[in-house]
Design an enzyme around this catalytic site. Structure first.
Site, mmCIF file in Angstrom:
data_model
loop_
_atom_site.group_PDB
_atom_site.id
_atom_site.type_symbol
_atom_site.label_atom_id
_atom_site.label_comp_id
_atom_site.label_asym_id
_atom_site.label_seq_id
_atom_site.Cartn_x
_atom_site.Cartn_y
_atom_site.Cartn_z
ATOM 1 N N TYR A 109 0.866 -1.183 0.000
ATOM 2 C CA TYR A 109 0.000 0.000 0.000
ATOM 3 C C TYR A 109 0.901 1.231 0.000
ATOM 4 C CZ TYR A 109 -4.165 2.783 0.902
ATOM 5 O OH TYR A 109 -5.176 3.705 0.804
ATOM 6 N N LYS A 181 -6.637 -1.878 -2.435
ATOM 7 C CA LYS A 181 -7.638 -1.814 -1.371
ATOM 8 C C LYS A 181 -8.266 -3.182 -1.145
ATOM 9 C CE LYS A 181 -7.852 2.479 0.135
ATOM 10 N NZ LYS A 181 -7.793 2.880 1.547
#
Length: 600
Positions: A109, A181
């Protein structure tokens, strides 16, 4: 079934049916086990001679994979390695990340995923996800229908790529944020990786570098806006809900103008969520609530200044306002009086031009500020807040004068500099603690090391740990709870319940130690997600939003029911079935482009 005989619609127990054999099976990431196929599976699925003879465990594979990962010279190379592994063996990919989540989080991320997105067209190897073109709106339903059948999608992440991770407009490269995500929902909350769908709405890009890049893969034109854009979004939402009625829609990284209005339009109708608006607000509210408990205060006592009135800042204000309203039994308008927004023009008042609809709800009467300075320091001196939040991306905006002014009227000032990346933080924890004699309760938008100083009894040196306001401790659990109770909508009460779930697990509260972090870290995130999901489900049941049958009412039973439906990275035995009798999943058709052509 649970110990109590409860129904488990998303159970992850027992064998997986599979109709694939030989090299086709080895090339399918959902079923592939590599060197861990058992001797029986090698015989039944025609794998003899296609694999080395040694049969290894998942743990041995993880050790090898970690060594390979560690040999990569930089974080972007590590990110690319993990992407390649995901395309080969999903269980091994997720197990490697789960076992090393604190080390690998920043690679899968932010900030490394941002680098991968910026280089999407240059690193491109194979497509993943759905690319919907603004000039082919008539094909949206058709293109979505190729990916799964009606009962097979639980979680959809969609972006238009306009405002990615603080790096701005990335066009079709935004597909990687949808994918990232969804990875976090699986790692953090056990959302089934075979029941998710990443989507990008390609509306063009205003990024001149991309428009001039001959390798850019998206639409090579300026962003299309207005009615045509709204039609694409509406067609997508309606098609997704029609094709995948169980699907929870997560809006991600839409631009400032669109994020709020899209959420406001669809939130009353479908189960949806915007992490930039609601997720940031929820995790920040959790930090605030934990800090208020440490300070022996309540939401009714809160006076908050938000510096930076964009999507994130207003989203935080909204979550805090809604919590004050829900818990205090007062109107949202009344609750908003406890919040001050400060942006480039200074304090937002009714006399400031071009306020968004969301900002107007916090604009103070113009006559209250007539003849007064309107900068941040003046607002602190006038409003006397006990909470100061930074979402401005203005480095070092929380100066010593501002912090000392706040500390002069508050015993334990709650200060949250949240702008990312670290170089854009409004202040660093060491300064905030030094300027308040160790009394500030601090949470940040990026990880920071603990701070030592002479703030203990009789000037004894102590160490204060700093909480990170990481959305990943809240949004996956909200999604998990909404998915497994089949919520019709995601309400304010469900979000406040989620926030309480996170706040009560903060080490400062759990350990009754004000030097501990206000929030739990990603190392404990799966346990946090269970608690958040429980709170969300209970609120959904109370409000009549949950549609799943036979949801347990006892906390312990409900936690068990949740855990047994969370996907875990472990190999399940494979059971061979004939292709004619096989489900789309057993055929390996799920989320494989074109595999369901003509079946919807």
């Amino acid at each position: 079934m649970t110990k109590s005989g409860r129904n488990l619609p998303l159970s992850t127990q027992g064998p997986l049916e599979c109709a694939l054999r030989g090299t086709v099976l080895l090339n399918h990431p959902y079923f592939n086990k590599g060197s861990a196929f058992s001797s029986e599976e090698r015989r039944d699925f025609g794998l003899s001679g296609l694999l080395p003879p040694s049969i290894q465990t998942l743990e041995q594979q993880v050790k090898r994979a970690y060594d390979q990962y560690s040999s990569r010279t930089d974080d972007l190379a590590k990110n690319t390695f993990l992407t390649s592994m995901k395309e080969q063996n999903e269980v091994l990919y997720f197990k490697l990340i789960q076992d090393n989540i604190q080390e690998m989080f920043s690679v899968v991320y932010t900030p490394t995923e941002g680098d991968a997105i910026q280089n999407y067209s240059r690193l491109f190897r194979r497509p993943e996800g759905v690319f919907l073109n603004i000039h082919d709106v008539d094909r949206v339903r058709h293109d979505l229908s190729k990916w799964a059948t009606a009962d097979d999608i639980d979680y959809i992440v969609v972006t238009d790529g306009e405002e990615i991770l603080g790096i701005g407009d990335q066009g079709c490269g935004g597909i990687l944020i949808s994918i990232a995500k969804l990875v976090l929902t699986t790692v953090c909350a056990g959302i089934h990786p075979n029941r998710v769908l990443p989507v990008v709405l390609d509306c063009g890009t205003d990024n001149e570098e991309l428009l001039k890049d001959p390798l850019y893969l998206g639409l090579r034109e300026k962003r299309v806006r207005g009615e045509q854009y709204d039609n694409l979004v509406d067609t997508f939402v309606k098609s997704a809900r029609e094709l995948f009625p169980k699907g929870y829609i997560h809006f991600e990284d839409f631009g400032l103008y669109n994020a709020r209005r899209i959420l406001d339009k669809y939130r009353p109708e479908i189960p949806c969520f915007n992490d930039d608006v609601q997720g940031t607000g929820c995790v920040t509210l959790a930090a605030v609530m934990a800090a208020l408990r440490v300070s022996n205060l309540t939401l009714g006592d809160l006076r908050m200044v938000v510096f930076g009135a964009g999507t994130a800042g207003v989203g935080i204000a909204d979550q805090v306002r809604d919590a004050i309203s829900t818990e205090g039994g007062i109107s949202k308008e009344e609750a908003a009086k406890q919040i001050w927004l400060v942006d480039k023009p200074g304090i937002l008042t009714a006399g400031v031009e071009h306020l968004s609809g969301a900002q107007k709800g916090y604009a103070k009467p113009e006559d209250e500020w007539k003849g007064k300075e309107r900068n941040l320091l003046s607002v602190i001196q006038e409003a006397k807040p006990n909470v100061l939040v930074g979402t401005s991306t203005v480095p070092k905006a929380f100066t010593e004068d501002i912090v000392r002014a706040m500390a002069s009227h508050v015993e334990r000032p709650i200060i949250l500099p949240l702008s990312n990346p670290t170089r854009l933080h409004e202040a660093v924890p060491a300064d905030l603690l030094a300027w308040t004699d160790g009394k500030a309760l601090v949470a940040t938008g990026s990880p920071f090391d603990p701070v030592r100083g002479p703030w203990g009894a009789d000037g004894k040196e102590i160490e204060i740990s700093i909480a990170e306001c990481n959305n990943s401790v809240v949004f996956p659990g909200i999604g998990l709870g909404s998915v497994i109770c089949r919520a019709q909508r995601v309400t304010d009460k469900m979000l406040v319940a989620a926030v309480n779930g996170v706040a009560e697990l903060g080490p400062a509260i759990q350990d009754k130690d004000a030097t501990a972090p206000l929030l739990p870290g990603v190392g404990a995130v799966r346990d946090v997600s269970v608690r958040v999901a429980r709170k969300v489900i209970q609120a959904a049941v109370e409000e009549g939003q949950a549609t799943e049958k036979d949801i347990p009412t006892d906390d312990e039973e409900l936690d068990e029911w949740i855990r047994e439906q969370m996907w875990d990275a472990k190999y399940r035995p494979l059971k061979y079935v004939d292709m004619e009798d096989a489900s789309p999943q057993a055929k390996g058709d799920m989320r494989v482009v074109g595999s369901l052509e003509g079946k919807n």
